[in-house]
Design a protein around this motif. Structure first.
Motif, PDB file in Angstrom:
ATOM      1  N   LEU A 144      23.595  45.524 -20.653  1.00 54.11           N
ATOM      2  CA  LEU A 144      24.872  45.141 -21.254  1.00 54.11           C
ATOM      3  C   LEU A 144      25.239  46.171 -22.323  1.00 54.11           C
ATOM      4  CD1 LEU A 144      27.230  43.164 -21.695  1.00 54.11           C
ATOM      5  CD2 LEU A 144      25.748  41.878 -23.281  1.00 54.11           C
ATOM      6  N   VAL A 145      26.392  46.813 -22.142  1.00 52.11           N
ATOM      7  CA  VAL A 145      26.857  47.815 -23.091  1.00 52.11           C
ATOM      8  C   VAL A 145      28.146  47.325 -23.740  1.00 52.11           C
ATOM      9  CG1 VAL A 145      27.631  50.196 -23.419  1.00 52.11           C
ATOM     10  CG2 VAL A 145      25.817  49.692 -21.754  1.00 52.11           C
ATOM     11  N   VAL A 155      32.004  46.383 -22.502  1.00 53.38           N
ATOM     12  CA  VAL A 155      32.787  45.388 -23.240  1.00 53.38           C
ATOM     13  C   VAL A 155      33.294  46.012 -24.535  1.00 53.38           C
ATOM     14  CG1 VAL A 155      32.727  43.168 -24.435  1.00 53.38           C
ATOM     15  CG2 VAL A 155      31.455  43.461 -22.293  1.00 53.38           C
ATOM     16  N   ILE A 156      34.583  45.893 -24.796  1.00 50.37           N
ATOM     17  CA  ILE A 156      35.163  46.345 -26.062  1.00 50.37           C
ATOM     18  C   ILE A 156      35.252  45.153 -27.009  1.00 50.37           C
ATOM     19  CG2 ILE A 156      37.134  47.378 -27.222  1.00 50.37           C
ATOM     20  CD1 ILE A 156      35.791  49.352 -25.411  1.00 50.37           C
ATOM     21  N   ILE A 157      34.555  45.211 -28.125  1.00 52.48           N
ATOM     22  CA  ILE A 157      34.684  44.191 -29.164  1.00 52.48           C
ATOM     23  C   ILE A 157      35.885  44.583 -30.019  1.00 52.48           C
ATOM     24  CG2 ILE A 157      33.560  43.050 -31.112  1.00 52.48           C
ATOM     25  CD1 ILE A 157      32.218  42.503 -28.448  1.00 52.48           C
ATOM     26  N   VAL A 188      30.210  39.356 -35.275  1.00 53.49           N
ATOM     27  CA  VAL A 188      28.921  39.004 -34.665  1.00 53.49           C
ATOM     28  C   VAL A 188      29.082  37.840 -33.705  1.00 53.49           C
ATOM     29  CG1 VAL A 188      26.592  38.145 -35.139  1.00 53.49           C
ATOM     30  CG2 VAL A 188      27.584  39.942 -36.582  1.00 53.49           C
ATOM     31  N   ASP A 189      29.896  36.843 -34.076  1.00 52.70           N
ATOM     32  CA  ASP A 189      30.131  35.711 -33.176  1.00 52.70           C
ATOM     33  C   ASP A 189      30.755  36.184 -31.866  1.00 52.70           C
ATOM     34  OD1 ASP A 189      29.086  33.949 -34.988  1.00 52.70           O
ATOM     35  OD2 ASP A 189      31.024  33.269 -35.768  1.00 52.70           O
ATOM     36  N   PHE A 237      29.204  37.410 -25.747  1.00 51.68           N
ATOM     37  CA  PHE A 237      28.918  38.176 -24.538  1.00 51.68           C
ATOM     38  C   PHE A 237      27.418  38.293 -24.282  1.00 51.68           C
ATOM     39  CE2 PHE A 237      33.108  39.689 -25.845  1.00 51.68           C
ATOM     40  CZ  PHE A 237      33.795  39.634 -24.645  1.00 51.68           C
ATOM     41  N   VAL A 238      26.637  38.333 -25.364  1.00 53.16           N
ATOM     42  CA  VAL A 238      25.189  38.458 -25.213  1.00 53.16           C
ATOM     43  C   VAL A 238      24.569  37.140 -24.789  1.00 53.16           C
ATOM     44  CG1 VAL A 238      23.036  39.021 -26.417  1.00 53.16           C
ATOM     45  CG2 VAL A 238      25.126  40.291 -26.929  1.00 53.16           C
ATOM     46  N   CYS A 239      25.045  36.037 -25.401  1.00 45.21           N
ATOM     47  CA  CYS A 239      24.502  34.703 -25.120  1.00 45.21           C
ATOM     48  C   CYS A 239      25.657  33.779 -24.738  1.00 45.21           C
ATOM     49  CB  CYS A 239      23.793  34.137 -26.332  1.00 45.21           C
ATOM     50  SG  CYS A 239      22.667  35.310 -27.147  1.00 45.21           S
TER      51      CYS A 239
END
Length: 449
Positions: free
Chosen positions: A374-375, A411-413, A439-440, A445-447
């Motif tokens: 995951l990038v 993914v662009i945050i 962070v949220d 996307f991570v969790c």
């Protein structure tokens, strides 16, 4: 309806060919660009900013936040959540003359102070002195429109000119040491005029994998191999009186006079226990590491490679992003997130594009050997408003980044929209509340479950 500015510029590249996948994570050192001249020209063309047709001779001829205004387009008595509203902005100079050309840099948001709710507004430049900002209504109750003139078109012209023509308006230092003897010299990313003034120029360092180069004046007595530390040098932009006035806080980041509107409308938490390790590294530049043995998580943070404005830091601790990516095996249990823009606002656009191209090549290689990695890429955020780090400069780099990674599964945050409409003031180093939102969003996307 015209396409919003960022979307329009990204779409300008839709007909271009995506960068080819590399066969290896390690590109030969002779390939130092990783970006074709055609792609470079396409991006530069897409980011080309409309310039004033003539040069102003006084600040009162530039766009004024005090004379400019906005009105709600086609107002109605009632709205519903999900509706889209538009605001028309009219730019005027200090003499109250309507502007007849575009190029002003506005930021727009819709907000409710009590709810601490806000939404970003897309601004479209009609190239005739008028602009349209559109917002989606996302909550019930009152919504206030805020339009800020970040920079007049005349001030943007100053930023653009100095970005491209004065790359060493920020300079750096290199510490060379041999046992008890040391020398400190000026360094930078390019062979600029000021750097070359010294008769003892230069030591040039080229990374064997990324092809990135760094240049320092040659020490008087020590060899180039004695370079051990990097640090921030100082600021040396040379602005005329008119240029300084155009960028003065009196004319920068000012809210336009306008009207309020009223809208009438008929997480599974992950309990982390990260413990930071003391690596005895730079408090600003790291690297840092934290672990959570209970959840089997290891977190590593590094500052990106040169150029970087920071306190004195061992050269060996500053790694290029592409080099770090090349060293990762990747996989379904690996998450990579990076951001890179703020330390490139003082350099020509091409310098940043070449850095992104090297990173893109490394991301492509990582995803080729480990597709489940995951990038994520954190976008730019709002902050400075001066010649060294204006929001316009940051926004240009952010658009370029989105263009260059458009074809990759990353993914662009989007922190740009988040900070553009947040109720807290702009800050290049956002406060805890903004970082928590970042962070949220990252963890969603991570969790995801």
């Amino acid at each position: 309806m015209p396409v919003p500015l960022m979307d329009r510029r990204v779409e300008n590249l839709s007909s271009s060919q995506p960068a080819s996948q590399s066969d290896s994570a390690h590109i030969p050192p002779t390939d130092s660009t990783f970006i074709s001249p055609t792609e470079l020209q396409l991006i530069e063309k897409a980011l080309k900013w409309p310039a004033p047709p003539t040069s102003v001779t006084a600040v009162n001829q530039s766009t004024s936040p005090y004379s400019s205004s906005y009105v709600l387009q086609n107002p109605r008595t009632n709205y519903s959540v999900g509706d889209v509203i538009s605001v028309v902005i009219t730019a005027r100079d200090d003499l109250n003359n309507s502007k007849v050309y575009g190029g002003d840099f506005f930021q727009a948001k819709l907000f409710n102070t009590e709810l601490k709710a806000s939404v970003y507004g897309e601004v479209v430049d009609h190239d005739n002195g008028t602009y349209t900002a559109t917002f989606k209504l996302l909550w019930e109750g009152q919504a206030n429109v805020s339009i800020r003139l970040i920079h007049s078109s005349e001030a943007v012209e100053v930023l653009l000119r100095h970005r491209e023509r004065d790359p060493d308006k920020v300079f750096f230092t290199g510490v060379f040491r041999d046992f008890d003897y040391q020398e400190t010299v000026v360094c930078n990313a390019q062979r600029s005029e000021r750097l070359l003034r010294a008769s003892n120029c230069c030591c040039e360092y080229r990374h064997p994998i990324t092809g990135e180069s760094w240049i320092c004046r040659r020490p008087s007595y020590l060899p180039c191999s004695a370079w051990v530390e990097h640090g921030m040098g100082g600021y040396q932009a040379q602005l005329s009186k008119l240029e300084s006035t155009l960028l003065h806080s009196k004319y920068t980041n000012i809210n336009l006079p306008g009207e309020d509107i009223t809208v009438n409308v008929s997480h599974h938490d992950l309990d982390l226990a990260l413990k930071q390790l003391n690596l005895f590294t730079s408090a600003k530049s790291g690297p840092f590491e934290a672990v959570d043995t209970g959840n089997n998580i290891r977190l590593v943070w590094r500052a990106h490679g040169l150029p970087i404005r920071t306190s004195l830091t061992p050269r060996a601790d500053l790694h290029y992003i592409a080099s770090e990516l090349d060293a990762l095996a990747g996989g379904q249990h690996s998450v990579v997130v990076f951001t890179i823009w703020a330390h490139f606002t003082t350099f020509p656009l091409a310098t940043y594009l070449q850095r992104l191209a090297g990173i893109r090549r490394a991301v492509q290689a990582l995803l080729q050997r480990a597709p489940q990695t995951l990038v994520l890429i954190k976008s730019a955020n709002t902050g400075y408003k001066d010649i060294y780090g204006s929001d316009w400069l940051s926004w240009q780099l952010d658009c370029a980044l989105r263009m260059m990674f458009k074809e990759l599964p990353v993914v662009i945050i989007d922190v740009w929209q988040m900070t553009s409409c947040h109720y807290l003031p702009d800050n290049i180093h956002p406060t805890h509340k903004v970082i928590k939102n970042e962070v949220d969003l990252f963890l969603s996307f991570v969790c995801p479950r």
